[in-house]
Structure formats: C-alpha cells, structure tokens
Write a protein that holds these residues in place. Structure first.
Motif, mmCIF file in Angstrom:
data_model
loop_
_atom_site.group_PDB
_atom_site.id
_atom_site.type_symbol
_atom_site.label_atom_id
_atom_site.label_comp_id
_atom_site.label_asym_id
_atom_site.label_seq_id
_atom_site.Cartn_x
_atom_site.Cartn_y
_atom_site.Cartn_z
ATOM 1 N N SER A 175 18.349 -4.284 -7.290
ATOM 2 C CA SER A 175 18.169 -3.131 -6.404
ATOM 3 C C SER A 175 17.904 -1.639 -7.011
ATOM 4 C CB SER A 175 19.443 -3.127 -5.733
ATOM 5 O OG SER A 175 20.618 -2.959 -6.478
ATOM 6 N N HIS A 176 17.993 -1.650 -8.328
ATOM 7 C CA HIS A 176 17.764 -0.538 -9.059
ATOM 8 C C HIS A 176 16.709 -0.860 -10.128
ATOM 9 C CE1 HIS A 176 21.238 1.667 -7.218
ATOM 10 N NE2 HIS A 176 21.813 0.551 -7.252
ATOM 11 N N GLY A 177 15.769 -1.540 -9.517
ATOM 12 C CA GLY A 177 14.811 -2.071 -10.534
ATOM 13 C C GLY A 177 13.614 -1.078 -10.510
ATOM 14 N N GLY A 178 13.475 -0.030 -10.097
ATOM 15 C CA GLY A 178 12.360 0.876 -9.934
ATOM 16 C C GLY A 178 11.572 1.033 -8.657
ATOM 17 N N GLN A 179 12.024 0.414 -7.668
ATOM 18 C CA GLN A 179 11.409 0.455 -6.398
ATOM 19 C C GLN A 179 11.084 1.778 -5.960
ATOM 20 O OE1 GLN A 179 14.191 -1.338 -6.455
ATOM 21 N NE2 GLN A 179 14.481 -3.012 -5.295
ATOM 22 N N GLU A 180 11.966 2.966 -5.749
ATOM 23 C CA GLU A 180 11.550 4.201 -5.570
ATOM 24 C C GLU A 180 10.830 4.722 -6.386
ATOM 25 O OE1 GLU A 180 15.106 6.523 -5.164
ATOM 26 O OE2 GLU A 180 16.173 5.205 -3.531
ATOM 27 N N GLN A 181 10.905 4.654 -7.681
ATOM 28 C CA GLN A 181 9.877 5.346 -8.577
ATOM 29 C C GLN A 181 8.578 4.627 -8.604
ATOM 30 O OE1 GLN A 181 10.786 8.017 -10.338
ATOM 31 N NE2 GLN A 181 8.669 8.079 -11.082
ATOM 32 N N THR A 182 8.433 3.294 -8.241
ATOM 33 C CA THR A 182 7.250 2.753 -8.279
ATOM 34 C C THR A 182 6.577 3.469 -7.057
ATOM 35 O OG1 THR A 182 7.900 0.757 -9.194
ATOM 36 C CG2 THR A 182 5.946 0.464 -7.784
ATOM 37 N N VAL A 183 7.161 3.530 -5.702
ATOM 38 C CA VAL A 183 6.498 4.164 -4.764
ATOM 39 C C VAL A 183 5.956 5.465 -5.040
ATOM 40 C CG1 VAL A 183 6.827 4.983 -2.336
ATOM 41 C CG2 VAL A 183 7.571 2.652 -2.977
ATOM 42 N N LEU A 184 6.678 6.303 -5.751
ATOM 43 C CA LEU A 184 6.542 7.642 -6.118
ATOM 44 C C LEU A 184 5.388 7.886 -6.989
ATOM 45 C CD1 LEU A 184 10.083 9.381 -6.448
ATOM 46 C CD2 LEU A 184 8.510 9.517 -4.580
ATOM 47 N N SER A 185 5.233 6.880 -7.994
ATOM 48 C CA SER A 185 4.213 6.786 -8.895
ATOM 49 C C SER A 185 2.907 6.206 -8.135
ATOM 50 C CB SER A 185 4.390 5.615 -10.011
ATOM 51 O OG SER A 185 4.255 4.454 -9.179
#
Length: 203
Positions: free
Chosen positions: A124-134
């Motif tokens: 759940s903290h594996g980077g999903q949000e940051q991936t979308v933002l990238s």
C-alpha cells in the motif's frame, strides 16, 4: 457532436493493469466515447519474461491487444494510462514510448488532451501515488489537461482514497487487495466527461 475519442493505454506484466484498463474501457464506452484499448510495447527480454510463468501467460493471453503508436496519440482527445509502480515511478515501457513523442510535442499536437492515470504496487505504500504523479509530470510538459478523480465520488474512500488516480495493492498471489472496480469506472467516466467539455469548448 461527434463522440469523444479515448485511448486507454496500459502496461501490465501479469494482468492487474490490464484489468484496470478493461474496466476503464467499459465505463468510457458506456458514456458514449469511442475507445481504443492499447498496450505499451514490451521491452523486457524473453529470459526475464520466462522467469515468471504468470508474466509469460499474460503476454500470450493479450497478443490481440494492439501496441500504442504515435498515430493513436494524435487520434485521441483523451488518454487514460494504467501502469504499475517501478520504484515509485512509471515503468520503462511507458517512459520509452513517451520519449518517442518529442516530434508531436514540439508541434503542439499533444496540448489540450485530457489525461488521467492509474497505478498498482505490491504494497500500500509501494509508490502508487508517486507513479501516477510521475505520469502527470510528462503530461504537464505536453500541455495536457489532467483530470484526476480527486474525491468527486464517495467510492474513492472505499477503494484506497488516492485522489491522484485509482491505485490498487496486489498481494503475493497476484490478487487485488482493494475493491477498485467502481473507482476505476468513476475515474474513466469523469475523464470522458471532462474531455467532452474540452473538445466542445475548443470548437
């Protein structure tokens, strides 16, 4: 008014983002969009793919899905991207394709496209949000218009609460932890609606 054109482009090694893309396709079509379901070209060598039977099985099962091209990007009024997290950013397969679009970007042909993105990771903290933002970072350079789901529907709270784009955790058995189908469909419907408004407004 002509139907808005939506390209749903995904990268998936074992099927998660393919499923997200299929749900998005269903919702966009239900809202009257003309939809193309497309995949980013695979870059991984056969040795890597064959080391994971589920990866090879998925590639064989999705041979019928066309690979995205620059012509598809020109065709679409809107893009929905679904990609797994790779160390908190988009996978190389998506980045490599984006890097081929400099010509279209330079001519301003990617500006005013409406875009939204989804992601997955193994925790759940594996980077999903940051991936979308990238993904969105590239879109900002294009002059595209980001249509995030935010909290425009209560389904966001029951599916993980990611305001940037629907994301899902995938367990050790390759199963989705959160129930995100309704969130994906809301995001796709919202993206389609925004695209319709932009296309009509720019006429």
């Amino acid at each position: 008014m002509a139907n808005v054109k939506v390209a749903i482009v995904y990268y998936s090694s074992t099927g998660t983002n393919y499923q997200l893309a299929q749900w998005a396709k269903e919702a966009a079509e239900a809202d009257g969009a003309e939809v193309k379901l497309l995949k980013f070209p695979e870059l991984a060598p056969d040795a890597a793919i064959d080391s994971n039977p589920a990866w090879r099985k998925h590639i064989e099962a999705t041979k019928h899905v066309p690979e995205v091209t620059a012509d598809d990007m020109l065709w679409a009024d809107s893009y929905i991207f679904s990609v797994p997290s790779r160390f908190g950013v988009l996978p190389a397969q998506a980045k490599q394709f984006f890097d081929t679009l400099g010509g279209l970007w330079g001519e301003g042909k990617l500006a005013n496209k409406v875009v939204s993105a989804m992601s997955s990771a193994a925790n759940s903290h594996g980077g999903q949000e940051q991936t979308v933002l990238s993904v969105y970072t590239t879109m900002y350079h294009w002059g595209a218009i980001v249509a995030s789901p935010a909290y425009t529907n209560a389904v966001a709270f029951s599916s993980g609460g990611n305001p940037y784009g629907t994301s899902v955790t995938v367990d050790q058995n390759g199963k989705m932890v959160e129930d995100v189908e309704k969130a994906v469909k809301h995001q796709a419907a919202r993206t389609t609606a925004v695209a319709k408004a932009i296309v009509e407004g720019l006429k």
